[in-house]
Design an enzyme around this catalytic site. Structure first.
Site, PDB file in Angstrom:
ATOM      1  N   HIS A 286       0.817  -1.223   0.000  1.00 18.58           N
ATOM      2  CA  HIS A 286       0.000   0.000   0.000  1.00 18.58           C
ATOM      3  C   HIS A 286       0.850   1.273   0.000  1.00 18.58           C
ATOM      4  O   HIS A 286       0.310   2.370  -0.204  1.00 18.58           O
ATOM      5  CB  HIS A 286      -0.928   0.031   1.218  1.00 18.58           C
ATOM      6  CG  HIS A 286      -2.008  -0.993   1.189  1.00 18.58           C
ATOM      7  ND1 HIS A 286      -2.858  -1.179   0.111  1.00 18.58           N
ATOM      8  CD2 HIS A 286      -2.383  -1.921   2.117  1.00 18.58           C
ATOM      9  CE1 HIS A 286      -3.699  -2.161   0.371  1.00 18.58           C
ATOM     10  NE2 HIS A 286      -3.427  -2.639   1.584  1.00 18.58           N
TER      11      HIS A 286
ATOM     12  N   ASP B 192      -4.448 -12.924   3.204  1.00 21.36           N
ATOM     13  CA  ASP B 192      -5.708 -12.501   3.825  1.00 21.36           C
ATOM     14  C   ASP B 192      -6.930 -12.761   2.956  1.00 21.36           C
ATOM     15  O   ASP B 192      -8.047 -12.408   3.339  1.00 21.36           O
ATOM     16  CB  ASP B 192      -5.657 -11.032   4.249  1.00 21.36           C
ATOM     17  CG  ASP B 192      -4.971 -10.139   3.235  1.00 21.36           C
ATOM     18  OD1 ASP B 192      -4.615 -10.616   2.147  1.00 21.36           O
ATOM     19  OD2 ASP B 192      -4.784  -8.940   3.548  1.00 21.36           O
TER      20      ASP B 192
ATOM     21  N   HIS C 275      -6.361  -7.234  -0.486  1.00 21.49           N
ATOM     22  CA  HIS C 275      -6.485  -5.797  -0.716  1.00 21.49           C
ATOM     23  C   HIS C 275      -5.621  -5.400  -1.908  1.00 21.49           C
ATOM     24  O   HIS C 275      -4.493  -5.869  -2.051  1.00 21.49           O
ATOM     25  CB  HIS C 275      -6.041  -5.014   0.528  1.00 21.49           C
ATOM     26  CG  HIS C 275      -6.799  -5.368   1.758  1.00 21.49           C
ATOM     27  ND1 HIS C 275      -6.331  -6.287   2.676  1.00 21.49           N
ATOM     28  CD2 HIS C 275      -7.997  -4.942   2.223  1.00 21.49           C
ATOM     29  CE1 HIS C 275      -7.207  -6.411   3.659  1.00 21.49           C
ATOM     30  NE2 HIS C 275      -8.234  -5.613   3.410  1.00 21.49           N
TER      31      HIS C 275
END
Length: 313
Positions: free
Chosen positions: A125, A246, A164
């Site tokens: 990120h 995840d 993500h």
């Protein structure tokens, strides 16, 4: 088939508030799993701290300096709502980036076939000038750039299967035809990027979003129909994996339903491409994964595959 495993105890010194999902126990869970007898053949090294010349392959020097300068001597400093620095964070982040650089050196010089770097905080990120989403330095971007600048890799493919979207990696390579960034991820979900229409200036951004509730079938279909053909056509000199776990069905931060077998399968499929295009060279970097059982079992399946065990189901 030789696999290098890189970690460092500094990963345990990055502290987060009580109840925060990105916690030191993540590394402890992976370490305990990889102590099992079947992993005795792993080559094990400790992650060095990245030098400024490596960090600035992906981030401007003033950004690196700003993180160093706000690093606290005690307590916690909040960078955003869910990203915090403790006294041990800066070293841990430096060693996460340094571990990726070491892995690239070992893989690109043929000392090992592939490598897995289990460090935290994660990195995907982190944009060029912004820490966010638990991340400070973009380890995958630094590793890819290091392979190009130090070892002459012309094309690097990054596959990010964290649940993500890796907005930071996409940001860094948006206008770079020499690095392909591919991502499977749940959408809509944090950070809100990763639409199919986001393709980059040269069409080297490949997003294959999945919907909440999707599992094995949808993930493997996205890989087989979208991601793997694009990597195959790109003919990379190195494959880097942003290995977030995840998307596992147990994880509390998302709603995909993958199992550890899916990560093993994806690893083996990438190994097939790596054998065809780049001398089997793969560098894998830990990203997310917040349920300790799901994380440790998935990481173990991933490393099993890297070590050459055909664990596809």
């Amino acid at each position: 088939m030789t696999t290098l495993y890189i970690c460092h105890q500094a990963a345990l010194l990055h502290q987060t508030p009580a109840g925060h999902p990105e916690r030191p126990d993540r590394i402890r869970a992976i370490e305990r799993m990889l102590e099992k007898e079947r992993f005795s053949a792993l080559i094990r090294e400790t992650a060095p701290m990245a030098e400024m010349e490596s960090l600035t392959l992906a981030h401007p020097e003033p950004y690196v300096v700003s993180l160093r300068d706000i690093s606290p001597r005690e307590g916690l400093v909040r960078v955003d709502d869910d990203t915090v620095m403790s006294p041990g964070t800066y070293e841990a982040a430096l060693r996460g980036a340094g571990g990726g650089v070491m892995a690239v050196d070992e893989v690109m010089t043929g000392q090992v076939t592939n490598a897995f770097v289990a460090m935290r905080p994660p990195g995907h990120h982190a944009e060029r000038t912004r820490a966010m989403g638990f991340c400070f330095f973009n380890n995958a971007a630094i590793a890819a750039r290091h392979a190009q600048t130090r070892h002459g890799a012309e094309r690097v493919a990054i596959l990010d299967w964290d649940v993500h979207h890796g907005n930071g990696t996409q940001d860094i390579f948006w206008s770079d035809a020499s690095v392909m960034y591919c991502s499977t991820h749940e959408a809509p979900l944090y950070p809100g990027t990763g639409a199919v229409s986001e393709k980059g200036e040269f069409g080297t951004i490949v997003n294959a979003p999945l919907r909440a509730g999707d599992g094995t079938e949808a993930f493997r279909e996205a890989m087989e129909s979208v991601v793997l053909p694009r990597i195959d056509g790109f003919k990379p000199d190195l494959i880097v994996i942003s290995a977030g776990f995840d998307a596992h069905w147990r994880d509390p931060l998302a709603s995909l339903n993958l199992t550890e077998s899916d990560f093993a399968w994806a690893t083996m499929r990438l190994m097939d491409l790596a054998e065809h295009h780049c001398g089997r060279r793969i560098v894998s970097l830990l990203e997310g994964g917040y349920d300790l059982e799901g994380l440790s079992k998935s990481a173990a399946a991933h490393v099993d595959a890297l070590m050459g065990r055909d664990v596809r189901t």
